[in-house]
Design an enzyme around this catalytic site. Structure first.
Site, short mmCIF file in Angstrom:
data_model
loop_
_atom_site.label_atom_id
_atom_site.label_comp_id
_atom_site.label_asym_id
_atom_site.label_seq_id
_atom_site.Cartn_x
_atom_site.Cartn_y
_atom_site.Cartn_z
N GLY A 164 41.60 36.22 44.15
CA GLY A 164 40.55 36.32 43.15
C GLY A 164 40.97 37.07 41.90
O GLY A 164 40.14 37.64 41.22
N GLY A 165 42.26 37.03 41.61
CA GLY A 165 42.73 37.58 40.34
C GLY A 165 43.10 39.05 40.36
O GLY A 165 43.62 39.57 39.37
N ILE A 203 51.12 28.74 34.54
CA ILE A 203 50.66 27.43 34.08
C ILE A 203 49.60 27.68 33.01
O ILE A 203 48.58 28.31 33.27
CB ILE A 203 50.07 26.60 35.25
CG1 ILE A 203 51.08 26.49 36.42
CG2 ILE A 203 49.62 25.22 34.77
CD1 ILE A 203 52.34 25.71 36.12
N GLU A 275 43.12 26.03 47.49
CA GLU A 275 43.04 26.13 46.03
C GLU A 275 44.30 25.62 45.35
O GLU A 275 45.41 25.92 45.78
CB GLU A 275 42.87 27.61 45.61
CG GLU A 275 41.54 28.21 45.92
CD GLU A 275 41.40 29.60 45.30
OE1 GLU A 275 42.24 30.00 44.47
OE2 GLU A 275 40.43 30.28 45.67
N GLU A 288 46.59 29.14 46.63
CA GLU A 288 46.21 29.96 47.79
C GLU A 288 45.16 29.24 48.61
O GLU A 288 44.65 28.19 48.21
CB GLU A 288 45.73 31.35 47.35
CG GLU A 288 44.58 31.35 46.37
CD GLU A 288 44.33 32.74 45.77
OE1 GLU A 288 43.33 33.35 46.16
OE2 GLU A 288 45.13 33.21 44.93
N ARG A 292 37.45 31.09 54.68
CA ARG A 292 36.02 31.37 54.88
C ARG A 292 35.19 30.24 54.28
O ARG A 292 35.72 29.39 53.57
CB ARG A 292 35.65 32.66 54.15
CG ARG A 292 35.87 32.54 52.64
CD ARG A 292 35.30 33.65 51.82
NE ARG A 292 35.35 33.35 50.41
CZ ARG A 292 36.41 33.49 49.62
NH1 ARG A 292 37.55 33.95 50.12
NH2 ARG A 292 36.36 33.17 48.35
N VAL A 295 31.04 30.64 48.42
CA VAL A 295 29.75 30.67 47.70
C VAL A 295 29.35 29.25 47.28
O VAL A 295 28.21 28.84 47.45
CB VAL A 295 29.86 31.58 46.44
CG1 VAL A 295 28.60 31.49 45.59
CG2 VAL A 295 30.15 33.02 46.83
N ARG A 338 25.68 29.85 39.21
CA ARG A 338 25.41 31.12 39.88
C ARG A 338 24.54 31.96 38.94
O ARG A 338 24.90 32.16 37.77
CB ARG A 338 26.70 31.88 40.16
CG ARG A 338 27.65 31.15 41.07
CD ARG A 338 28.80 32.07 41.43
NE ARG A 338 29.81 31.35 42.18
CZ ARG A 338 30.80 31.94 42.83
NH1 ARG A 338 30.91 33.26 42.82
NH2 ARG A 338 31.68 31.22 43.50
C1 MV4 Z 1 47.69 31.10 38.24
C2 MV4 Z 1 47.35 30.68 36.94
C3 MV4 Z 1 48.34 30.10 36.19
N1 MV4 Z 1 49.58 29.98 36.66
N2 MV4 Z 1 48.95 30.95 38.66
C4 MV4 Z 1 43.58 33.32 39.21
C5 MV4 Z 1 43.02 33.82 40.49
C6 MV4 Z 1 43.92 33.37 41.56
N3 MV4 Z 1 43.16 32.62 42.52
C7 MV4 Z 1 44.98 32.57 40.92
N4 MV4 Z 1 44.70 32.52 39.52
C8 MV4 Z 1 45.52 31.90 38.64
N5 MV4 Z 1 46.80 31.68 39.05
C9 MV4 Z 1 49.86 30.40 37.89
N6 MV4 Z 1 51.10 30.25 38.36
C10 MV4 Z 1 46.04 30.86 36.52
C11 MV4 Z 1 45.12 31.48 37.36
C12 MV4 Z 1 43.80 31.65 36.85
C13 MV4 Z 1 43.53 32.55 35.79
C14 MV4 Z 1 44.51 33.33 35.21
C15 MV4 Z 1 44.21 34.20 34.17
C16 MV4 Z 1 42.89 34.30 33.70
C17 MV4 Z 1 41.91 33.55 34.27
C18 MV4 Z 1 42.19 32.68 35.32
C19 MV4 Z 1 41.19 31.92 35.90
C20 MV4 Z 1 41.48 31.05 36.93
C21 MV4 Z 1 42.78 30.92 37.40
#
Ligand code: MV4
Length: 445
Positions: A164-165, A203, A275, A288, A292, A295, A338
């Site tokens: 979740g970041g 990305i 995901e 990832e 579970r 939401v 939401r």
């Molecule tokens: C990334 C990405 C871009 N490139 N990985 C965000 C939460 C987690 N689940 C994985 N996330 C991301 N992984 C790579 N290699 C972009 C996201 C991402 C994100 C990144 C920065 C700010 C907002 C975001 C929102 C959704 C996903």
């Protein structure tokens, strides 16, 4: 089927699970903290047990207290919902040790997928595309620098135990990497008790797409197509939809099959979400897996007409999935908003209070998942989400129109909500035209 289940959660998801149990003829035991004593979900459960004070660590996260409640009420199984103990491996193991069925995956699958580095390795083994990056944990700064120069900037540092970041760092050059590496390790160690980090190519402007899957203990696995969750603010999802509006049928099939390969490789049982990020060329990469129910699961329920909570209960009770993939179809478009008790005009500050006036939306194509009622007090002790509005239309344009109509019917006073923010997004020309990515909210609002 189980005769009695304890729901180790609160709010709308506790209510959602109790409703599914009630339809299946399963007796339910609700648990609640002291300030939740008047919660609506308690009304619909057969029994309710107070498990402690407002502080989550002393109630909804208190494993000993929840296990005791399960023993006292003599239940066969525990549904953890989402959040709280849902992805806690220790809790799942203790349930097993106490002879209680954890309504979720086996401990082994939680371990394999809960650690993002191990999940990446598993995806690679299952021949699922992963983002170019490190093979495992990055041990030190020099290893990080070497790899970043090989794959090219920008790169993203992620915590192996993260999600979740949290514990992520975006890096654009060697200098940035030098300062971010140790900080990321320290932050991961502090947040998760595990300082391991790994590295991926970043990305740019991706869409966030996730596949809903279920699997039984006999090796049967099905997918329920994908959700697009690109509309988020600071890693909090705001709007989700299904299907992903930019996927063609061929890519959709490949994506969903990739998700199933991961689930089978992990010998996964129960419901999961796999995901991916989708780049601008619509190539997908696994990032990832969530072990579970999520939401946003109602979005999938609306387009597939399957009750995912009932599937979780049946699978946990040892029933076999008798359907095949061709039996699962998706119709039309579903969108979820939401609704949080936050003030969009004040930087989304929490807006607690007692609800004095409430009118919930309804009508054709509208589903409302909420625990709130007139007289309920929204507290700052818990998550600010007070409702989910889910709509289903024939086309994306229909679904957007239904959602705008539903949101404009919704009256909740005096708390401030994210309804105006959702309406702004739904009216934005780039959202309407599908030209969105995970940076959309931050760029435009
Ligand atoms: C990334 C990405 C871009 N490139 N990985 C965000 C939460 C987690 N689940 C994985 N996330 C991301 N992984 C790579 N290699 C972009 C996201 C991402 C994100 C990144 C920065 C700010 C907002 C975001 C929102 C959704 C996903």
């Amino acid at each position: 089927m189980f005769s009695k289940v304890l729901i180790a959660n609160r709010g709308e998801i506790a209510l959602r699970i109790i409703r599914a149990c009630n339809e299946l003829g399963i007796k339910t035991v609700a648990v609640y903290s002291e300030p939740d004593k008047d919660a609506s979900y308690i009304q619909f459960a057969d029994e309710a047990i107070c498990i402690g004070p407002a502080d989550c660590t002393k109630s909804y996260l208190n494993i000993a207290g929840i296990i005791s409640a399960a023993e006292v009420a003599d239940v066969e199984a525990i549904h953890p919902g989402y959040g709280f103990l849902a992805e806690n491996i220790n809790f799942a193991q203790i349930c097993r040790d106490c002879g209680l069925k954890f309504i979720g995956p086996p401990v082994k699958a939680m371990q394999l997928l809960g650690d993002k580095v191990s999940a990446r390795k598993l995806a690679k083994k299952a021949k699922v595309p992963i983002v170019p990056g490190s093979d495992g944990i990055i041990e030190d700064e020099s290893e990080a620098l070497k790899l970043a120069d090989k794959i090219g900037y920008p790169v993203i540092i992620k915590a192996a135990a993260g999600g979740g970041g949290r514990g992520m760092r975006l890096v654009h050059n060697d200098t940035g990497l030098r300062s971010a590496f140790n900080a990321a390790c320290a932050e991961a160690k502090a947040a998760f008790g595990n300082g391991s980090v790994y590295l991926e190519k970043f990305i740019v402007e991706p869409r966030h797409v996730e596949v809903q899957v279920i699997a039984d203990k006999y090796g049967n696995a099905l997918h329920f197509y994908e959700r697009d969750c690109s509309i988020q603010r600071r890693h909090q999802k705001m709007i989700e939809e299904s299907p992903c509006p930019v996927l063609d049928e061929r890519t959709r099939e490949k994506l969903c099959e990739a998700a199933l390969r991961i689930i089978k490789e992990a010998k996964y049982v129960n419901a999961a979400t796999v995901e991916f990020i989708l780049d601008r060329d619509k190539k997908f990469y696994f990032i990832e897996a969530n072990t579970r129910i999520q939401v946003e699961h109602p979005v999938t329920e609306m387009v597939t007409s399957h009750d995912l909570i009932k599937w979780q209960l049946r699978i946990a009770a040892g029933q076999k999935i008798k359907l095949s993939q061709k039996d699962i179809s998706h119709t039309g478009v579903a969108i979820e908003c939401r609704i949080n008790a936050e003030d969009p005009a004040n930087n989304f500050a929490p807006s607690p209070g007692t609800i004095t006036r409430l009118i919930l939306p309804g009508g054709p194509g509208v589903r409302v998942d909420t625990h709130i009622y007139q007289g309920w007090t929204v507290s700052t002790s818990y998550d600010s989400m007070i409702a989910k509005i889910i709509v289903h239309g024939k086309t994306r344009a229909d679904a957007i129109a239904i959602m705008k109509r539903a949101l404009s019917e919704f009256v909740v006073e005096p708390v401030k909500t994210t309804i105006p923010a959702c309406l702004d997004i739904l009216s934005h020309s780039l959202f309407v035209k599908n030209k969105i990515d995970t940076g959309f909210v931050e760029r435009n609002f």
